[in-house]
Design a protein around this motif. Structure first.
Motif, PDB file in Angstrom:
ATOM      1  N   LEU A 306       0.826  -1.206   0.000  1.00  0.00           N
ATOM      2  CA  LEU A 306       0.000   0.000   0.000  1.00  0.00           C
ATOM      3  C   LEU A 306       0.862   1.258   0.000  1.00  0.00           C
ATOM      4  N   GLN A 307       1.918   1.258   0.804  1.00  0.00           N
ATOM      5  CA  GLN A 307       2.748   2.460   0.917  1.00  0.00           C
ATOM      6  C   GLN A 307       3.486   2.775  -0.372  1.00  0.00           C
ATOM      7  N   VAL A 308       3.989   1.754  -1.061  1.00  0.00           N
ATOM      8  CA  VAL A 308       4.702   2.024  -2.308  1.00  0.00           C
ATOM      9  C   VAL A 308       3.725   2.468  -3.394  1.00  0.00           C
ATOM     10  N   LEU A 309       2.516   1.901  -3.413  1.00  0.00           N
ATOM     11  CA  LEU A 309       1.514   2.317  -4.396  1.00  0.00           C
ATOM     12  C   LEU A 309       1.066   3.761  -4.157  1.00  0.00           C
ATOM     13  N   ALA A 310       1.079   4.198  -2.878  1.00  0.00           N
ATOM     14  CA  ALA A 310       0.655   5.555  -2.539  1.00  0.00           C
ATOM     15  C   ALA A 310       1.777   6.576  -2.683  1.00  0.00           C
ATOM     16  N   GLY A 311       2.994   6.121  -3.016  1.00  0.00           N
ATOM     17  CA  GLY A 311       4.108   7.042  -3.187  1.00  0.00           C
ATOM     18  C   GLY A 311       4.793   7.419  -1.894  1.00  0.00           C
ATOM     19  N   ILE A 312       4.500   6.697  -0.809  1.00  0.00           N
ATOM     20  CA  ILE A 312       5.095   7.017   0.492  1.00  0.00           C
ATOM     21  C   ILE A 312       6.516   6.475   0.578  1.00  0.00           C
ATOM     22  N   ILE A 313       6.740   5.275   0.034  1.00  0.00           N
ATOM     23  CA  ILE A 313       8.082   4.714  -0.052  1.00  0.00           C
ATOM     24  C   ILE A 313       8.387   4.402  -1.515  1.00  0.00           C
ATOM     25  N   SER A 314       9.650   4.227  -1.821  1.00  0.00           N
ATOM     26  CA  SER A 314      10.053   3.985  -3.206  1.00  0.00           C
ATOM     27  C   SER A 314      10.214   2.489  -3.472  1.00  0.00           C
ATOM     28  N   PRO A 315       9.919   2.047  -4.701  1.00  0.00           N
ATOM     29  CA  PRO A 315      10.164   0.644  -5.037  1.00  0.00           C
ATOM     30  C   PRO A 315      11.654   0.368  -5.157  1.00  0.00           C
ATOM     31  N   THR A 316      12.055  -0.857  -4.847  1.00  0.00           N
ATOM     32  CA  THR A 316      13.437  -1.285  -5.041  1.00  0.00           C
ATOM     33  C   THR A 316      13.653  -1.737  -6.474  1.00  0.00           C
ATOM     34  N   ALA A 317      12.637  -2.372  -7.043  1.00  0.00           N
ATOM     35  CA  ALA A 317      12.673  -2.831  -8.438  1.00  0.00           C
ATOM     36  C   ALA A 317      11.241  -2.932  -8.940  1.00  0.00           C
ATOM     37  N   GLY A 318      11.111  -3.001 -10.273  1.00  0.00           N
ATOM     38  CA  GLY A 318       9.791  -3.157 -10.866  1.00  0.00           C
ATOM     39  C   GLY A 318       9.157  -1.834 -11.258  1.00  0.00           C
ATOM     40  N   GLU A 319       7.896  -1.914 -11.692  1.00  0.00           N
ATOM     41  CA  GLU A 319       7.181  -0.742 -12.201  1.00  0.00           C
ATOM     42  C   GLU A 319       5.757  -0.712 -11.656  1.00  0.00           C
ATOM     43  N   ILE A 320       5.272   0.524 -11.441  1.00  0.00           N
ATOM     44  CA  ILE A 320       3.874   0.769 -11.078  1.00  0.00           C
ATOM     45  C   ILE A 320       3.305   1.717 -12.116  1.00  0.00           C
ATOM     46  N   HIS A 321       2.237   1.307 -12.789  1.00  0.00           N
ATOM     47  CA  HIS A 321       1.612   2.124 -13.836  1.00  0.00           C
ATOM     48  C   HIS A 321       0.219   2.569 -13.407  1.00  0.00           C
ATOM     49  N   TYR A 322       0.011   3.885 -13.349  1.00  0.00           N
ATOM     50  CA  TYR A 322      -1.315   4.464 -13.156  1.00  0.00           C
ATOM     51  C   TYR A 322      -1.701   5.156 -14.465  1.00  0.00           C
ATOM     52  N   SER A 323      -2.456   4.459 -15.308  1.00  0.00           N
ATOM     53  CA  SER A 323      -2.844   5.015 -16.618  1.00  0.00           C
ATOM     54  C   SER A 323      -1.603   5.560 -17.325  1.00  0.00           C
ATOM     55  N   GLN A 324      -1.475   6.889 -17.450  1.00  0.00           N
ATOM     56  CA  GLN A 324      -0.363   7.485 -18.187  1.00  0.00           C
ATOM     57  C   GLN A 324       0.862   7.775 -17.310  1.00  0.00           C
ATOM     58  N   HIS A 325       0.790   7.438 -16.028  1.00  0.00           N
ATOM     59  CA  HIS A 325       1.874   7.765 -15.100  1.00  0.00           C
ATOM     60  C   HIS A 325       2.580   6.490 -14.651  1.00  0.00           C
ATOM     61  N   MET A 326       3.869   6.641 -14.285  1.00  0.00           N
ATOM     62  CA  MET A 326       4.641   5.469 -13.909  1.00  0.00           C
ATOM     63  C   MET A 326       5.564   5.786 -12.728  1.00  0.00           C
ATOM     64  N   ILE A 327       5.722   4.801 -11.856  1.00  0.00           N
ATOM     65  CA  ILE A 327       6.673   4.888 -10.747  1.00  0.00           C
ATOM     66  C   ILE A 327       7.681   3.760 -10.911  1.00  0.00           C
ATOM     67  N   THR A 328       8.967   4.101 -10.877  1.00  0.00           N
ATOM     68  CA  THR A 328      10.047   3.114 -10.900  1.00  0.00           C
ATOM     69  C   THR A 328      11.096   3.573  -9.893  1.00  0.00           C
ATOM     70  N   PRO A 329      12.119   2.741  -9.614  1.00  0.00           N
ATOM     71  CA  PRO A 329      13.184   3.193  -8.711  1.00  0.00           C
ATOM     72  C   PRO A 329      13.915   4.427  -9.232  1.00  0.00           C
ATOM     73  N   LYS A 330      13.877   4.644 -10.545  1.00  0.00           N
ATOM     74  CA  LYS A 330      14.600   5.777 -11.138  1.00  0.00           C
ATOM     75  C   LYS A 330      13.722   7.016 -11.280  1.00  0.00           C
ATOM     76  N   THR A 331      12.423   6.893 -10.973  1.00  0.00           N
ATOM     77  CA  THR A 331      11.526   8.046 -11.070  1.00  0.00           C
ATOM     78  C   THR A 331      10.861   8.259  -9.712  1.00  0.00           C
TER      79      THR A 331
END
Length: 515
Positions: A306-331
């Motif tokens: 839940l915390q990584v999906l909410a942007g509270i903590i950062s992922p160590t690896a992998g990708e999270i896609h919200y429609s046109q937006h993306m969260i990765t360890p490098k973003t």
């Protein structure tokens, strides 16, 4: 309910009342508690249960009425006096120093000697005897922060027993426990009553009332409205007595056409500060118009997910896609940015992440959304809009009391939860991440919160639901994914689900990982 005239009473309340300003928290309360029994006190959030227990424990003094302990009339002026009379209390939110060991927490404030080493050795000997007598297994030399919530609760019970408590008050004791930990607690309570300890159990969970109590008393709007022998009542009767109306115990489920994909998680890994993998190569997706439940015993990666999906903590690896937006360890993305994408978050821990407890209620009602134009007038905030939002949500979600100026810390746990949930649902998010939505909430409010989630789904919103309550997961979810040790161990469609299958997946009995 008639009490056996020959029964020994551990506690009696006669016409006890307590008022805070215009709020009548307790009105003419009468209560008789039989020695060596488990006596349940139930009621909606804000019914006056916690106030009453605070009076019995000496935290508050009644405006009128009489308290008798073991037949003797007393005036309780403070908790120290209550403790000296054999009354102990385990609060809903534990009073422990996390860096201290279990032993240090138990003797804190009751050292009783000039030489701490001697005191500690004596205390250890006494505690080992109490642990053996009552089956309260606790590792005494491990810091509390490293222990599970269930063990921390045992520490709180040991604190009371170490101070010779013979009347033990438990305020919402299972609100933070897994079902397994709750079962273990009930075994302990029966062992305590077999040793002559009297237990006052404050809860909103009627199944637990039926499972563990001998008698039950019902409060509504500050009054005691009914007393029952547990064996002579039903869940349906107790629910109606609590709420004042018939309560629907099942969710009305209807098919909703799936919309576009709102969330996709690819090979997601999350490591904690110690380098331990809490989420391990997790893959799943979430569409508009569906609720995907995440089942599992607490502590198996759901919180970190839940915390990584909410942007509270950062992922160590992998990708999270919200429609046109993306969260990765490098973003790296923060929670405020994710919120601007139309993602709302009801955190599992409302105190640490959902509220600022010293804030007034109207401030907590807009927390995270305070920068929106409707709440701002140039360089100043629009307090009228903030107050109006609180008034609207307090009415819609029956938040009690209605006062917008009351500090968030002064609300009951269930009403604090209503503030958080109403705030996030009011944002009309495209994706709602919700953790333990009904933790510490009474049966009437549970019915309402479930209804709100189903209506949000019907409006085409996507909901990820994390809960340790299997009934809740099964009744609300279109699909259920199960987590164990940070992995997804299975996915089950609504029409195929049963508790046995979920239990096997929660224990990873198949030994498989599903991507």
């Amino acid at each position: 309910m008639s009490i056996d005239p020959n029964a020994s009473l551990a506690l009696e309340l006669l016409e006890v009342s307590k008022q805070f300003g215009a709020v009548k928290a307790n009105q003419d309360i009468n209560l008789s508690v039989v020695s060596g029994s488990v006596h349940g006190i139930i009621g909606e959030n804000g019914a006056g249960k916690s106030t009453l227990m605070s009076i019995i424990y000496g935290l508050y003094q009644p405006d009128k009425g009489q308290i008798r302990v073991n037949g003797q009339a007393i005036q309780l002026r403070n908790p120290q006096q209550a403790i000296s009379l054999g009354i102990g209390m385990v609060h809903q939110h534990f009073m422990l120093v996390e860096t201290f060991t279990a032993l240090e927490n138990i003797i804190l404030g009751a050292e009783g000697g000039a030489l701490l080493k001697t005191t500690t050795a004596t205390a250890r000997q006494q505690l080992e005897q109490i642990i053996a007598r009552h089956g309260l297994a606790v590792p005494l030399d491990i810091p509390v922060a490293e222990l599970s919530v269930g063990v921390q609760q045992r520490i709180e019970i040991l604190k009371a027993l170490y101070r010779n408590a013979r009347i033990l008050i438990l305020d919402e004791p299972t609100g933070v426990l897994t079902p397994q930990e709750a079962d273990e607690l009930f075994v302990i309570l029966r062992q305590l009553t077999a040793q002559g300890v009297t237990v006052l159990l404050i809860t909103h969970k009627l199944r637990e009332i039926m499972a563990i109590t001998d008698q039950v008393s019902v409060m509504r709007q500050g009054r005691m409205v009914a007393h029952r022998k547990t064996a002579e009542t039903t869940i349906a009767e107790l629910a109606e007595l609590m709420v004042g109306r018939k309560v629907r115990h099942t969710v009305e489920y209807s098919e909703v056409a799936l919309g576009t994909e709102r969330l996709r998680v690819k090979d997601l890994v999350v490591r904690d500060a110690s380098g331990v993998e809490r989420v391990k190569k997790v893959n799943f997706h979430l569409n508009a118009g569906e609720i995907v439940g995440v089942a599992g015993v607490s502590g198996n990666g759901q919180s970190e997910l839940l915390q990584v999906l909410a942007g509270i903590i950062s992922p160590t690896a992998g990708e999270i896609h919200y429609s046109q937006h993306m969260i990765t360890p490098k973003t790296p993305i923060d929670a405020a940015e994710v919120r601007r994408w139309g993602v709302a978050h009801v955190p599992e821990d409302r105190h640490r992440m959902g509220l600022v407890l010293p804030f007034q209620a109207y401030e907590s009602q807009i927390l995270g959304y305070q920068s929106e134009p409707k709440y701002n007038k140039g360089l100043s905030q629009n307090y009228t809009a903030m107050l109006n939002t609180y008034a609207e949500q307090a009415e819609k979600f029956d938040i009690r009391p209605r006062s917008p100026y009351l500090k968030s810390a002064s609300f009951s746990g269930g009403n604090q939860q209503k503030i958080v949930i109403s705030r996030e649902i009011n944002a009309e998010p495209e994706v709602l991440l919700v953790g333990q939505p009904t933790r510490g909430v009474d049966i009437g409010a549970i019915e309402f919160i479930h209804q709100q989630l189903m209506e949000l789904r019907a409006r085409g919103k996507a909901i990820l639901l994390v809960s340790v309550e299997l009934d809740e997961i099964i009744s609300l979810s279109d699909r259920i994914i199960v987590m164990c040790d940070g992995m997804i161990t299975g996915e089950v469609a609504r029409e195929e689900v049963n508790e046995t299958l979920l239990g096997m997946l929660m224990a990873n009995a198949t030994g498989e990982q599903h991507g």
